[in-house]
Scaffold this active site. Structure first.
Site, PDB file in Angstrom:
ATOM      1  N   GLY A  14       0.834  -1.209   0.000  1.00  0.00           N
ATOM      2  CA  GLY A  14       0.000   0.000   0.000  1.00  0.00           C
ATOM      3  C   GLY A  14       0.863   1.251   0.000  1.00  0.00           C
ATOM      4  O   GLY A  14       1.875   1.304   0.690  1.00  0.00           O
ATOM      5  N   ALA A  25      15.674  10.655  -0.467  1.00  0.00           N
ATOM      6  CA  ALA A  25      16.822  10.539   0.435  1.00  0.00           C
ATOM      7  C   ALA A  25      17.748   9.401  -0.003  1.00  0.00           C
ATOM      8  O   ALA A  25      18.977   9.548   0.023  1.00  0.00           O
ATOM      9  CB  ALA A  25      16.328  10.300   1.865  1.00  0.00           C
ATOM     10  N   ARG A  75       1.090  -4.893  -5.997  1.00  0.00           N
ATOM     11  CA  ARG A  75       1.168  -6.155  -5.258  1.00  0.00           C
ATOM     12  C   ARG A  75       1.477  -7.223  -6.308  1.00  0.00           C
ATOM     13  O   ARG A  75       0.702  -7.403  -7.245  1.00  0.00           O
ATOM     14  CB  ARG A  75      -0.144  -6.425  -4.532  1.00  0.00           C
ATOM     15  CG  ARG A  75      -0.482  -5.266  -3.575  1.00  0.00           C
ATOM     16  CD  ARG A  75      -1.546  -5.622  -2.581  1.00  0.00           C
ATOM     17  NE  ARG A  75      -2.095  -4.445  -1.934  1.00  0.00           N
ATOM     18  CZ  ARG A  75      -1.683  -3.948  -0.755  1.00  0.00           C
ATOM     19  NH1 ARG A  75      -0.704  -4.498  -0.105  1.00  0.00           N
ATOM     20  NH2 ARG A  75      -2.255  -2.882  -0.239  1.00  0.00           N
ATOM     21  N   GLY A 105       5.474  -2.457   3.702  1.00  0.00           N
ATOM     22  CA  GLY A 105       5.002  -3.012   4.968  1.00  0.00           C
ATOM     23  C   GLY A 105       5.490  -4.441   5.183  1.00  0.00           C
ATOM     24  O   GLY A 105       6.476  -4.869   4.561  1.00  0.00           O
ATOM     25  N   ARG A 175      -6.385  -2.007   8.984  1.00  0.00           N
ATOM     26  CA  ARG A 175      -6.538  -3.484   8.923  1.00  0.00           C
ATOM     27  C   ARG A 175      -6.696  -4.052  10.330  1.00  0.00           C
ATOM     28  O   ARG A 175      -7.617  -3.700  11.028  1.00  0.00           O
ATOM     29  CB  ARG A 175      -5.356  -4.102   8.186  1.00  0.00           C
ATOM     30  CG  ARG A 175      -5.463  -3.907   6.701  1.00  0.00           C
ATOM     31  CD  ARG A 175      -4.398  -4.630   5.977  1.00  0.00           C
ATOM     32  NE  ARG A 175      -3.087  -4.278   6.497  1.00  0.00           N
ATOM     33  CZ  ARG A 175      -1.953  -4.695   6.000  1.00  0.00           C
ATOM     34  NH1 ARG A 175      -1.964  -5.517   4.975  1.00  0.00           N
ATOM     35  NH2 ARG A 175      -0.813  -4.321   6.499  1.00  0.00           N
ATOM     36  N   ARG A 250     -25.389   7.912  12.560  1.00  0.00           N
ATOM     37  CA  ARG A 250     -24.844   8.057  11.209  1.00  0.00           C
ATOM     38  C   ARG A 250     -23.493   7.356  11.125  1.00  0.00           C
ATOM     39  O   ARG A 250     -22.810   7.193  12.145  1.00  0.00           O
ATOM     40  CB  ARG A 250     -24.630   9.544  10.866  1.00  0.00           C
ATOM     41  CG  ARG A 250     -25.913  10.339  10.715  1.00  0.00           C
ATOM     42  CD  ARG A 250     -26.665   9.927   9.447  1.00  0.00           C
ATOM     43  NE  ARG A 250     -27.799  10.777   9.186  1.00  0.00           N
ATOM     44  CZ  ARG A 250     -29.004  10.644   9.716  1.00  0.00           C
ATOM     45  NH1 ARG A 250     -29.231   9.666  10.583  1.00  0.00           N
ATOM     46  NH2 ARG A 250     -29.980  11.466   9.405  1.00  0.00           N
ATOM     47  N   HIS A 256     -10.090   5.929   1.286  1.00  0.00           N
ATOM     48  CA  HIS A 256      -8.760   6.189   0.727  1.00  0.00           C
ATOM     49  C   HIS A 256      -8.261   7.621   0.872  1.00  0.00           C
ATOM     50  O   HIS A 256      -7.097   7.888   0.551  1.00  0.00           O
ATOM     51  CB  HIS A 256      -8.712   5.741  -0.733  1.00  0.00           C
ATOM     52  CG  HIS A 256      -8.554   4.255  -0.837  1.00  0.00           C
ATOM     53  ND1 HIS A 256      -9.616   3.389  -0.696  1.00  0.00           N
ATOM     54  CD2 HIS A 256      -7.460   3.492  -1.003  1.00  0.00           C
ATOM     55  CE1 HIS A 256      -9.175   2.146  -0.788  1.00  0.00           C
ATOM     56  NE2 HIS A 256      -7.869   2.182  -0.976  1.00  0.00           N
ATOM     57  N   GLN A 258      -7.447   8.726   3.416  1.00  0.00           N
ATOM     58  CA  GLN A 258      -6.422   8.566   4.455  1.00  0.00           C
ATOM     59  C   GLN A 258      -5.045   8.252   3.874  1.00  0.00           C
ATOM     60  O   GLN A 258      -4.032   8.365   4.548  1.00  0.00           O
ATOM     61  CB  GLN A 258      -6.822   7.444   5.418  1.00  0.00           C
ATOM     62  CG  GLN A 258      -8.061   7.775   6.205  1.00  0.00           C
ATOM     63  CD  GLN A 258      -8.670   6.535   6.854  1.00  0.00           C
ATOM     64  OE1 GLN A 258      -8.381   6.223   7.994  1.00  0.00           O
ATOM     65  NE2 GLN A 258      -9.509   5.824   6.123  1.00  0.00           N
TER      66      GLN A 258
HETATM   67  P1  ATP Z   1       0.767  -2.723   3.412  1.00  0.00           P
HETATM   68  O1  ATP Z   1       1.064  -2.929   4.873  1.00  0.00           O
HETATM   69  O2  ATP Z   1       0.580  -1.294   3.087  1.00  0.00           O
HETATM   70  O3  ATP Z   1      -0.310  -3.605   2.861  1.00  0.00           O
HETATM   71  P2  ATP Z   1       2.686  -4.632   2.496  1.00  0.00           P
HETATM   72  O4  ATP Z   1       4.126  -4.500   2.164  1.00  0.00           O
HETATM   73  O5  ATP Z   1       2.350  -5.489   3.685  1.00  0.00           O
HETATM   74  O6  ATP Z   1       2.107  -3.161   2.627  1.00  0.00           O
HETATM   75  P3  ATP Z   1       1.664  -6.676   0.692  1.00  0.00           P
HETATM   76  O7  ATP Z   1       0.786  -6.585  -0.497  1.00  0.00           O
HETATM   77  O8  ATP Z   1       1.292  -7.608   1.781  1.00  0.00           O
HETATM   78  O9  ATP Z   1       1.879  -5.202   1.215  1.00  0.00           O
HETATM   79  O10 ATP Z   1       3.121  -7.123   0.173  1.00  0.00           O
HETATM   80  C1  ATP Z   1       3.761  -6.429  -0.878  1.00  0.00           C
HETATM   81  C2  ATP Z   1       4.395  -7.383  -1.839  1.00  0.00           C
HETATM   82  O11 ATP Z   1       5.415  -8.141  -1.186  1.00  0.00           O
HETATM   83  C3  ATP Z   1       3.460  -8.437  -2.413  1.00  0.00           C
HETATM   84  O12 ATP Z   1       2.696  -7.954  -3.483  1.00  0.00           O
HETATM   85  C4  ATP Z   1       4.447  -9.500  -2.893  1.00  0.00           C
HETATM   86  O13 ATP Z   1       5.018  -9.143  -4.134  1.00  0.00           O
HETATM   87  C5  ATP Z   1       5.535  -9.398  -1.811  1.00  0.00           C
HETATM   88  N1  ATP Z   1       5.317 -10.485  -0.853  1.00  0.00           N
HETATM   89  C6  ATP Z   1       4.442 -10.532   0.173  1.00  0.00           C
HETATM   90  N2  ATP Z   1       4.470 -11.714   0.799  1.00  0.00           N
HETATM   91  C7  ATP Z   1       5.400 -12.457   0.145  1.00  0.00           C
HETATM   92  C8  ATP Z   1       5.900 -13.792   0.268  1.00  0.00           C
HETATM   93  N3  ATP Z   1       5.450 -14.634   1.212  1.00  0.00           N
HETATM   94  N4  ATP Z   1       6.851 -14.193  -0.602  1.00  0.00           N
HETATM   95  C9  ATP Z   1       7.326 -13.377  -1.561  1.00  0.00           C
HETATM   96  N5  ATP Z   1       6.884 -12.125  -1.745  1.00  0.00           N
HETATM   97  C10 ATP Z   1       5.947 -11.664  -0.919  1.00  0.00           C
END
Ligand code: ATP
Length: 326
Positions: A14, A25, A75, A105, A175, A250, A256, A258
């Site tokens: 995200g 940076a 993703r 994340g 979440r 209400r 989004h 946010q």
């Molecule tokens: P946010 O917290 O904002 O959702 P995030 O980094 O947790 O951010 P995710 O969609 O869970 O978002 O992960 C980002 C990307 O990291 C995924 O689309 C995928 O490409 C990669 N990723 C996540 N889990 C795995 C995994 N188990 N193995 C390999 N790649 C992964």
């Protein structure tokens, strides 16, 4: 002397305001240290698709103040497969990229940990998510901006809630974490805050709302984290509204808005510090760590630890919401 001569940077998962300040940076710190720096588009998917380009100092001019991410985010399901990661590794080798900075994340760091182990490839992570749900840092990039966005929105809703003596349930992102709901609840003077970390006690909530209305509170605002076990603001409002037809209930789901907007000064400064530290850590031959801020100092947490542990809500802040909203 470090063996690192060239670094790639990507944003993944995200998006969060302040990611651009972190990219800037990383790029400027690389150039300052005579390293080449490459931007990878659309997170891990750009590594697989070879969507990579060299960045220069002016590639990141005039972006510190903008939300979103100039590198875009995605993703990538393909990166979860070994074949996808092989492609990504081949593309990095072709361009002589020696190390990566990944901004995202816990999913992003899970991918980084697996890729780093599989290919013995140095990766340092920067926490970028509005949820602030990562262990190993007091703040994640984007959280402060999102917090201010929520507070500004709740202030506006409070105006109309007061004009009509209404009870508003406002749903905020996060979440399965209640950090955003809790802090924005305190900052906006919410009457109650419902978070996933604590079971919702309906009797307590009703008692509290009834007391408030008896005391002629002109409006009531309840902040609900989207991951609350009841199932979000709509479900809670429905239940309370059915049981108490006397309340004018209400619901607002902030959604989004946010994630957007110009990053706060705090996020810009944190992102700048973390971006510089990430490059310095790689030059110091460190790998598989997340950069964080603890007590306003830069700290390093191994991916394993950051992913294994869950950051806890501050129970004193939760208690405080009850005391201050009587
Ligand atoms: P946010 O917290 O904002 O959702 P995030 O980094 O947790 O951010 P995710 O969609 O869970 O978002 O992960 C980002 C990307 O990291 C995924 O689309 C995928 O490409 C990669 N990723 C996540 N889990 C795995 C995994 N188990 N193995 C390999 N790649 C992964």
């Amino acid at each position: 002397m470090s063996s690192i001569k060239s670094i790639g940077v990507l944003t993944s998962g995200g998006d969060a305001p302040g990611m651009n300040a972190a990219i800037r940076a990383v790029v400027r710190a690389c150039i300052y240290n005579d390293l080449r720096v490459f931007g990878v588009m659309r997170g891990y998917q750009g590594l697989i698709d070879n969507d990579i380009e060299e960045l220069h100092s002016n590639s990141v001019s005039n972006i510190i103040q903008s939300g979103g991410t100039i590198l875009k985010s995605a993703r990538s399901m393909e990166f979860k497969t070994q074949e996808g990661r092989e492609k990504a590794y081949d593309n990095l080798r072709k361009r002589d990229i020696d190390a990566l900075v990944v901004i995202g994340g816990d999913g992003t760091f899970t991918g980084a940990r697996i890729f780093g182990q599989e290919h013995n490839f140095p990766i340092v992570g920067i926490p970028g998510t509005i949820d602030n749900d990562l262990y190993g840092t007091d703040y994640t990039i984007g959280y402060d901006t999102a917090l201010n966005t929520v507070v500004e929105a709740v202030d506006k809703i409070r105006d109309t809630a007061t004009a009509h003596s209404r009870l508003f349930f406002i749903e905020v992102m996060g979440r399965d974490a209640g950090f955003l709901a809790l802090r924005s609840g305190i900052a906006s003077g919410a009457e109650a805050v419902l978070v996933p970390e604590v079971r919702t006690d309906f009797d307590q909530l009703e008692h509290f709302l009834q007391n408030g209305f008896k005391k002629n509170k002109t409006s009531s605002i309840v902040l609900v984290a989207e991951g609350d076990e009841i199932g979000g603001a709509i479900k809670i409002a429905d239940k309370v509204g059915k049981e108490h037809p006397e309340y004018d209930v209400r619901v607002t789901i902030l959604g989004h808005i946010q994630r957007g907007g110009s990053p706060s000064a705090f996020d810009r400064v944190s992102a700048s510090r973390m971006g510089l530290s990430a490059v310095e850590a790689l030059m110091d031959d460190q790998k598989s760590i997340m950069i964080g801020l603890a007590n306003n100092q830069i700290v390093h947490t191994p991916f394993n630890q950051a992913l294994k542990n869950k950051k806890a809500l501050n129970p004193q802040l939760l208690e405080m919401t009850k005391i201050l909203s009587i």
